[in-house]
Design an enzyme around this catalytic site. Structure first.
Site, PDB file in Angstrom:
ATOM      1  N   GLN A 115      38.238  43.391  37.625  1.00 53.23           N
ATOM      2  CA  GLN A 115      39.495  43.917  38.182  1.00 53.23           C
ATOM      3  C   GLN A 115      39.333  45.346  38.687  1.00 53.23           C
ATOM      4  O   GLN A 115      39.951  45.736  39.686  1.00 53.23           O
ATOM      5  CB  GLN A 115      40.588  43.861  37.091  1.00 53.23           C
ATOM      6  CG  GLN A 115      42.006  43.954  37.623  1.00 53.23           C
ATOM      7  CD  GLN A 115      42.529  42.627  38.167  1.00 53.23           C
ATOM      8  OE1 GLN A 115      42.324  41.585  37.555  1.00 53.23           O
ATOM      9  NE2 GLN A 115      43.195  42.663  39.303  1.00 53.23           N
ATOM     10  N   LYS A 130      42.928  44.233  31.921  1.00 54.05           N
ATOM     11  CA  LYS A 130      43.259  42.808  31.731  1.00 54.05           C
ATOM     12  C   LYS A 130      43.694  42.637  30.282  1.00 54.05           C
ATOM     13  O   LYS A 130      43.285  43.406  29.411  1.00 54.05           O
ATOM     14  CB  LYS A 130      42.022  41.943  31.984  1.00 54.05           C
ATOM     15  CG  LYS A 130      42.339  40.497  32.272  1.00 54.05           C
ATOM     16  CD  LYS A 130      42.681  40.304  33.738  1.00 54.05           C
ATOM     17  CE  LYS A 130      43.126  38.905  34.062  1.00 54.05           C
ATOM     18  NZ  LYS A 130      43.221  38.701  35.514  1.00 54.05           N
ATOM     19  N   ASP A 170      48.441  35.680  34.915  1.00 56.58           N
ATOM     20  CA  ASP A 170      47.115  35.080  35.139  1.00 56.58           C
ATOM     21  C   ASP A 170      47.245  33.660  34.584  1.00 56.58           C
ATOM     22  O   ASP A 170      48.367  33.137  34.475  1.00 56.58           O
ATOM     23  CB  ASP A 170      46.015  35.901  34.442  1.00 56.58           C
ATOM     24  CG  ASP A 170      44.608  35.520  34.900  1.00 56.58           C
ATOM     25  OD1 ASP A 170      44.183  35.969  35.973  1.00 56.58           O
ATOM     26  OD2 ASP A 170      43.925  34.735  34.187  1.00 56.58           O
ATOM     27  N   THR A 213      48.108  35.448  46.118  1.00 55.91           N
ATOM     28  CA  THR A 213      46.675  35.237  45.864  1.00 55.91           C
ATOM     29  C   THR A 213      46.154  34.102  46.746  1.00 55.91           C
ATOM     30  O   THR A 213      45.122  34.241  47.410  1.00 55.91           O
ATOM     31  CB  THR A 213      46.423  34.922  44.380  1.00 55.91           C
ATOM     32  OG1 THR A 213      47.098  35.903  43.582  1.00 55.91           O
ATOM     33  CG2 THR A 213      44.944  34.948  44.066  1.00 55.91           C
TER      34      THR A 213
END
Ligand code: NDP
Ligand code: 2IT
Length: 449
Positions: A115, A130, A170, A213
């Site tokens: 990330q 994360k 996520d 995304t």
């Protein structure tokens, strides 16, 4: 290479493995990056003097905590929660939360490390982090998920903030979970701030964030094919997964004239040679987002092939978009794809290809784009959500979509600028070097700590 140090890369990795034993996913992610950037480190005294590489693989901090919650039957359950605040040189820590039984510290360190590089590539002021938990939302009622999210946020609240660390979704964390997490944060702080992204558009979320995304992945692919003097129209696309990323990648690919021939979940894969058109995709959206069912239902509904326990990589296709999870495409799968005519691979998931698979694509000259570049559309629109929240206004879907296209084009071109040799682009090397230089320069400027 041997442990006694025949190369800088292997020496560095030996040392890292000794200090972080058992963290295999983390080692895999670091190895790929270090292979690309070692020549830059060797050539740059300022990076060596400031021990940038050694500092870059050590997270700023990791918090791990107990999450105790009760089931609908009033039984007490305990899970483990984490937040890895990996590198804050470019901005507040930013990155998703994953709820999945396979979550470990190693998985979250690999994701946090990736990330940092991804967020640098976006050109937005975002550090990398994360988090998540080994909690399994599957089969849990909405009330159970709510109680879990409330317990998780009751600890996380003290570590995050709009200028400090801004989590998002996520795997296993979608709009339902973000809603419960945000609600508990607001309840505990009595403040309404942009502390999470992926919120519903009615209360501070950005339009196009759910799609970002998947759409971004397809915009990136479109740009790359343009560079090869080719286009998306008529391409057969194999997609894995049927979650957030996969669904919207399929939607945009179909809209731009592709035929999406596969989707999957952790139980199996469906193969629809006629293509998953917009109508069939609405069935999948309802199946996955509303009914939380299995992809096998698609095969029953549309009378197509379903293979239990299989992956999509053995079908004929031109483009492969792995959009499920890490290491879902191995060396054998890569060989199958090459045999079946694949000419382009772009990662929607984080690190879905193993090192062996990446080598197959490299050796065969098939362009292969790493997730930190091609799936950066999600975090980019998260960055845009933070800007809208800070300004207390919201932009139209068209405006956000245009910005997303521009960001994906710039990321693509950054990869080319750093990864092109003799007219051929190595996207892995290009992405790693472009991101590394940006983060390393910021670390040098900010001093040693
Ligand atoms: P979702 O939870 O929405 O969907 C995940 C999908 O992948 C589901 O279809 C799931 O199947 C499947 N899957 C998960 N684990 C496995 C496995 N071990 N084997 C086979 N299939 C599996 O997650 P997202 O779509 O958000 O995330 C997918 C990937 O994209 C992850 O790697 C994530 O890190 C990455 N990513 C996500 C972003 C985002 O904005 N959401 C941004 C950038 C990257 P099942 O339903 O059976 O669990
Ligand atoms: O892997 C990722 O980039 C994400 N899960 C999205 C992170 C974010 O902060 O939007």
């Amino acid at each position: 290479m041997s442990r006694n140090g025949s190369s800088d890369v292997e020496n560095f990795m030996d040392n890292l493995r000794d200090r972080t034993s058992g963290e295999e996913e983390f080692h895999q992610a670091v190895h790929e990056v270090v292979e690309s950037i070692m020549p830059v480190v060797r050539d740059t005294k300022a990076y060596r003097d400031a021990a940038i590489l050694e500092r870059l693989v050590e997270p700023d901090r990791i918090v791990s905590f107990r999450v105790a919650w009760t089931t609908d039957k009033n039984e007490t359950r305990v899970n483990r929660g984490y937040r890895v605040q990996f590198n804050g040189a470019l901005g507040p820590y930013k990155g998703g939360l994953r709820f999945r039984p396979t979550v470990t510290q190693s998985v979250l360190k690999f994701l946090g490390f990736e990330q940092v590089f991804k967020n640098a590539l976006t050109g937005l002021p975002l550090g990398g982090g994360k988090g998540g938990s080994d909690f399994d939302p599957k089969g849990r009622s909405d009330d159970e998920v709510m109680r879990f999210c409330q317990a998780f946020m009751t600890e996380l609240v003290r570590h995050i903030g709009a200028d400090r660390d801004v989590p998002a979704g996520d795997i296993g964390v979608g709009s339902r979970e973000i809603g419960y997490l945000f609600g508990q944060h607001r309840r505990l702080t009595a403040e309404f701030t942009g502390v999470l992204t992926g919120k519903a558009p009615g209360w501070g979320g950005s339009l196009i964030r759910p799609e970002a995304t998947g759409y971004g992945l397809v915009y990136f692919t479109e740009r790359a094919l343009e560079k090869l003097e080719d286009g998306l129209k008529g391409k057969r696309v194999a997609i894995s997964g049927s979650g957030n990323v996969a669904m919207y990648a399929a939607e945009k690919a179909t809209e731009l004239g592709c035929k999406v021939v596969t989707m999957s979940d952790s139980s199996g894969v469906i193969h629809d040679p006629d293509g998953i058109d917009a109508d069939k995709l609405s069935f999948i959206k309802d199946l996955k987002l509303e009914r939380r069912g299995r992809i096998s239902e698609y095969a029953e509904r549309y009378d197509v092939e379903y293979r239990e326990g299989a992956k999509p990589w053995s079908v004929e296709c031109d483009v492969a978009l792995p959009c499920a999870t890490q290491n879902e495409l191995d060396g054998e799968d890569a060989k199958e794809l090459v045999k079946n005519g694949v000419m382009f691979v772009a990662e929607g998931a984080n690190m879905p290809t193993t090192a062996d698979a990446a080598k197959v694509f490299r050796d065969k000259g098939i362009p292969h784009c790493p997730g930190k570049a091609s799936n950066a559309g999600g975090v980019s629109v998260s960055g845009l959500e933070m800007t809208q929240n800070a300004q207390r206004l919201s932009w139209s879907a068209e405006e956000v979509d245009e910005k997303l296209k521009g960001i994906m084009r710039d990321i693509h071109d950054r990869c080319c600028a750093h990864g092109t040799e003799d007219g051929k682009t190595d996207y892995v090397r290009g992405a790693n070097i472009a991101a590394f230089v940006k983060v390393a320069d910021a670390m040098v400027d900010q001093g040693v700590f």
